[in-house]
Design a protein around this motif. Structure first.
Motif, PDB file in Angstrom:
ATOM      1  N   LYS B 211       7.289  -8.673  -3.018  1.00  0.00           N
ATOM      2  CA  LYS B 211       7.279  -7.774  -4.171  1.00  0.00           C
ATOM      3  C   LYS B 211       6.079  -8.067  -5.082  1.00  0.00           C
ATOM      4  O   LYS B 211       5.558  -7.167  -5.725  1.00  0.00           O
ATOM      5  CB  LYS B 211       8.581  -7.932  -4.978  1.00  0.00           C
ATOM      6  N   CYS B 212       5.682  -9.335  -5.178  1.00  0.00           N
ATOM      7  CA  CYS B 212       4.573  -9.621  -6.093  1.00  0.00           C
ATOM      8  C   CYS B 212       3.229  -9.799  -5.386  1.00  0.00           C
ATOM      9  O   CYS B 212       2.194  -9.819  -6.036  1.00  0.00           O
ATOM     10  CB  CYS B 212       4.892 -10.824  -6.991  1.00  0.00           C
ATOM     11  N   ALA B 213       3.231  -9.899  -4.042  1.00  0.00           N
ATOM     12  CA  ALA B 213       1.972 -10.128  -3.325  1.00  0.00           C
ATOM     13  C   ALA B 213       1.322  -8.816  -2.921  1.00  0.00           C
ATOM     14  O   ALA B 213       1.968  -7.773  -2.888  1.00  0.00           O
ATOM     15  CB  ALA B 213       2.227 -10.984  -2.088  1.00  0.00           C
ATOM     16  N   HIS B 214       0.013  -8.898  -2.655  1.00  0.00           N
ATOM     17  CA  HIS B 214      -0.689  -7.725  -2.135  1.00  0.00           C
ATOM     18  C   HIS B 214      -0.537  -7.625  -0.630  1.00  0.00           C
ATOM     19  O   HIS B 214      -0.322  -6.562  -0.093  1.00  0.00           O
ATOM     20  CB  HIS B 214      -2.185  -7.789  -2.481  1.00  0.00           C
ATOM     21  N   ARG B 215      -0.700  -8.773   0.019  1.00  0.00           N
ATOM     22  CA  ARG B 215      -0.634  -8.790   1.488  1.00  0.00           C
ATOM     23  C   ARG B 215       0.179  -9.981   1.936  1.00  0.00           C
ATOM     24  O   ARG B 215       0.440 -10.896   1.153  1.00  0.00           O
ATOM     25  CB  ARG B 215      -2.045  -8.919   2.082  1.00  0.00           C
ATOM     26  N   GLY B 216       0.543  -9.970   3.217  1.00  0.00           N
ATOM     27  CA  GLY B 216       1.297 -11.098   3.727  1.00  0.00           C
ATOM     28  C   GLY B 216       1.036 -11.354   5.199  1.00  0.00           C
ATOM     29  O   GLY B 216       0.509 -10.502   5.924  1.00  0.00           O
ATOM     30  N   TYR B 217       1.342 -12.592   5.585  1.00  0.00           N
ATOM     31  CA  TYR B 217       1.295 -12.982   6.992  1.00  0.00           C
ATOM     32  C   TYR B 217       2.660 -13.556   7.354  1.00  0.00           C
ATOM     33  O   TYR B 217       3.242 -14.291   6.550  1.00  0.00           O
ATOM     34  CB  TYR B 217       0.243 -14.063   7.237  1.00  0.00           C
ATOM     35  N   VAL B 218       3.149 -13.235   8.529  1.00  0.00           N
ATOM     36  CA  VAL B 218       4.412 -13.818   8.981  1.00  0.00           C
ATOM     37  C   VAL B 218       4.100 -14.901  10.009  1.00  0.00           C
ATOM     38  O   VAL B 218       3.465 -14.638  11.029  1.00  0.00           O
ATOM     39  CB  VAL B 218       5.332 -12.741   9.609  1.00  0.00           C
ATOM     40  N   LEU B 219       4.483 -16.133   9.691  1.00  0.00           N
ATOM     41  CA  LEU B 219       4.259 -17.267  10.596  1.00  0.00           C
ATOM     42  C   LEU B 219       5.536 -17.524  11.382  1.00  0.00           C
ATOM     43  O   LEU B 219       6.615 -17.645  10.808  1.00  0.00           O
ATOM     44  CB  LEU B 219       3.930 -18.519   9.792  1.00  0.00           C
ATOM     45  N   GLU B 220       5.392 -17.602  12.709  1.00  0.00           N
ATOM     46  CA  GLU B 220       6.540 -17.962  13.545  1.00  0.00           C
ATOM     47  C   GLU B 220       6.115 -19.055  14.504  1.00  0.00           C
ATOM     48  O   GLU B 220       5.172 -18.863  15.270  1.00  0.00           O
ATOM     49  CB  GLU B 220       7.053 -16.737  14.310  1.00  0.00           C
ATOM     50  N   THR B 221       6.795 -20.183  14.459  1.00  0.00           N
ATOM     51  CA  THR B 221       6.492 -21.367  15.275  1.00  0.00           C
ATOM     52  C   THR B 221       4.990 -21.575  15.476  1.00  0.00           C
ATOM     53  O   THR B 221       4.495 -21.686  16.602  1.00  0.00           O
ATOM     54  CB  THR B 221       7.178 -21.308  16.653  1.00  0.00           C
ATOM     55  N   GLY B 222       4.270 -21.595  14.382  1.00  0.00           N
ATOM     56  CA  GLY B 222       2.877 -22.003  14.422  1.00  0.00           C
ATOM     57  C   GLY B 222       1.871 -20.915  14.755  1.00  0.00           C
ATOM     58  O   GLY B 222       0.679 -21.200  14.892  1.00  0.00           O
ATOM     59  N   THR B 223       2.324 -19.663  14.923  1.00  0.00           N
ATOM     60  CA  THR B 223       1.360 -18.589  15.155  1.00  0.00           C
ATOM     61  C   THR B 223       1.641 -17.439  14.186  1.00  0.00           C
ATOM     62  O   THR B 223       2.742 -17.311  13.665  1.00  0.00           O
ATOM     63  CB  THR B 223       1.441 -18.032  16.603  1.00  0.00           C
ATOM     64  N   ILE B 224       0.602 -16.608  13.985  1.00  0.00           N
ATOM     65  CA  ILE B 224       0.799 -15.436  13.130  1.00  0.00           C
ATOM     66  C   ILE B 224       1.463 -14.353  13.973  1.00  0.00           C
ATOM     67  O   ILE B 224       0.909 -13.882  14.970  1.00  0.00           O
ATOM     68  CB  ILE B 224      -0.560 -14.914  12.603  1.00  0.00           C
TER      69      ILE B 224
END
Lengths: 294, 246
Positions: B211-224
């Motif tokens: 809600k407050c960020a412009h962008r995001g990355y989802v990390l799963e077990t060490g990878t994007i």
């Protein structure tokens, strides 16, 4: 009563030596993260340097003191890379390996002092540094100038150290590393550089302690460092390992206890009694009277 | 979404660029070829479960852990294998998970530790930090362990600001805080962003963070696993199922 006052003064002056030694030891433990229990041997080495320089310069006190302080600083700087090396190779701080290194340094110093200086015989300090005539004598009390000097230098140096610790940038970094080395690194405190500052500072403390010891003991022998190092290690553990305020209180208390035993019972028993008392304290409070800081 | 458009226009050179970064602890691969970018004046969030590698990524950027391969660039300069204290001096700082406040030291001492490399400007920075966090001024002589959880988080953020950073990395700020305090902390991060700071945030509390960020990355077990604008991630069915409890 006169014996009591005399021995309290004696105890305070020898206690201030213990305080300085424990403070230097704790500083290295907290900031450089090494257990350097041979640190008192380094101090005794500086006593020999003072003796040598006094002999060579026809008892120039200022040069002797300067040589004592700088030799202790120099010695710490020479041993620092060795300590840093074994810690870096282990990726993380391994305090046990530093003890072996410290032990080695201690024995090398003891052996060098037994063979290379004065044929291994105890050295005697000249009257210029110890003071010959008592300042005053009332009944049984006699105060030597060396004692007064030792006590006043001890008070000044210890208060200077605590001011540095609580009022300066370096002192703040010291305290941060002492509390949480990993956290200190995260906020940007340079661990190695600050560690070296602690080596330098403990060197200065050690050199001044060597001067105090010369004033109080009037002599030194190769085995002195080892005797003192046992007491310093015991004081720091009884006070609580790494606890600076604790070391201050227990160091003075040990000095007074020893002096009172010497005054009222017998000088021959002061070591044994002091250690029995410390044994009882550590059995009642295994983490030290004031609690561990590491 | 107008804000995002102006940001896209500004996207010429990233402030922080992580290129195919791999980090391992012995046999365990904590990060595997992770690439992220953070542009000036952005809030970017790393979302992921416990053990996904968020903390490892942030501490590798700071220089705590040397990568096995890959590069990190900050303002065009390569900074992996640069010591932490140099990176702090250059303008990167980390507010660690669990705050990392020095409990036995006073609030003021904690703040001054943040200014270790920047003591010349300490009065100016202290005044600004006290203006943003009046509670810290009130408590400046108190020992930090007497502070509440929220106050400690504020102290940790304020301490980071004392180093005059360009990029503030905040690791799991919401952990262990009451929801109402979490809102305050996120409001502070948005306020700092408006003041011109660039923020890289790691959070398990994905909804509030996005809600407050412009962008995001989802990390799963060490990878994007996924990346994109916050609105895209908020509407992604996979993200919804895994992190938003929908």
């Amino acid at each position: 009563m006169q014996v009591f006052i005399a021995q309290i003064l004696n105890g305070l002056s020898i206690g201030s030596v213990y305080v300085l030694l424990v403070t230097g030891f704790n500083l290295l433990l907290l900031v450089a993260m090494i257990i350097h229990f041979s640190y008192p041997q380094v101090v005794v080495f500086s006593m020999y340097i003072i003796w040598l320089v006094l002999k060579m310069t026809n008892n120039n006190l200022l040069l002797g003191i300067l040589a004592g302080v700088s030799s202790a600083v120099l010695f710490n700087f020479i041993s620092a890379p060795l300590f840093q090396k074994i810690m870096k190779n282990r990726e993380e701080v391994d305090i046990n390996a530093t003890m072996v290194l410290s032990m080695a340094i201690g024995w090398i110093i003891t052996d060098v002092l037994s063979h290379a200086f004065n044929n291994g015989l105890p050295i005697q300090f000249p009257e210029e540094i110890t003071g010959s005539r008592p300042l005053f004598r009332i009944g049984l009390i006699s105060i030597l100038p060396g004692q007064v000097w030792a006590l006043s230098i001890g008070i000044i140096v210890v208060s200077g150290f605590f001011i540095l610790l609580y009022k300066t940038k370096a002192g703040r970094a010291f305290r941060a590393i002492a509390e949480d080395p990993a956290g200190a690194r995260l906020v940007g405190i340079p661990l190695v550089k600050t560690g070296f500052q602690s080596y330098a500072l403990s060197g200065v403390l050690g050199g001044l302690t060597a001067v105090l010891l010369a004033m109080l003991f009037h002599s030194a022998s190769p085995g002195l460092g080892e005797q003192v190092s046992h007491k310093v290690l015991a004081v720091s553990i009884v006070a609580g390992l790494g606890n600076l305020t604790g070391g201050l209180v227990v160091g003075l208390a040990l000095g007074i206890l020893e002096a009172l035993v010497q005054g009222y019972i017998s000088g021959n028993w002061s070591n044994a009694i002091a250690f029995v008392v410390m044994l009882i304290v550590i059995m009642v409070k295994p983490k030290g009277l004031f609690g561990m800081k590491v | 979404m107008e804000l995002n458009r102006t940001l896209v226009d500004e996207k010429k050179t990233p402030m922080l660029r992580v290129e195919e970064l791999s980090v391992s602890y012995g046999q365990i691969h904590a990060l595997e070829k992770v690439s992220i970018e953070v542009y000036p004046h952005e809030i970017v969030v790393l979302i992921g479960a416990n053990g996904a590698g968020k903390t490892t990524l942030l501490s590798s950027i700071l220089g705590v852990k040397a990568p096995t391969s890959g590069n990190v660039f900050f303002e065009g300069k390569k900074i992996d294998r640069v010591p932490v204290d140099r990176n702090v001096r250059e303008g990167i700082c980390l507010v660690p998970e669990g705050r990392g406040v020095f409990a036995s030291m006073s609030v003021l001492d904690n703040l001054l530790l943040g200014a270790h490399h920047n003591l010349v400007n300490k009065d100016k920075n202290l005044a600004r930090v006290y203006e943003w966090f009046p509670i810290l001024k009130k408590r400046k002589d108190q020992v930090a362990k007497t502070l509440s959880g929220g106050e400690r988080q504020m102290l940790a953020i304020a301490r980071a600001l004392m180093s005059a950073p360009k990029l503030i990395m905040v690791d799991e700020p919401s952990i262990g805080l009451a929801p109402i305090i979490v809102n305050d902390i996120f409001d502070i991060l948005v306020m700092l962003n408006k003041e011109g700071y660039t923020v890289l945030l790691s959070e398990q509390n994905a909804f509030k963070a996005l809600k407050c960020a412009h962008r995001g990355y989802v990390l799963e077990t060490g990878t994007i696993a996924l990346s994109g604008t916050s609105s895209l991630l908020l509407n992604d069915p996979g993200v919804k199922a895994a992190y938003l409890g929908a």
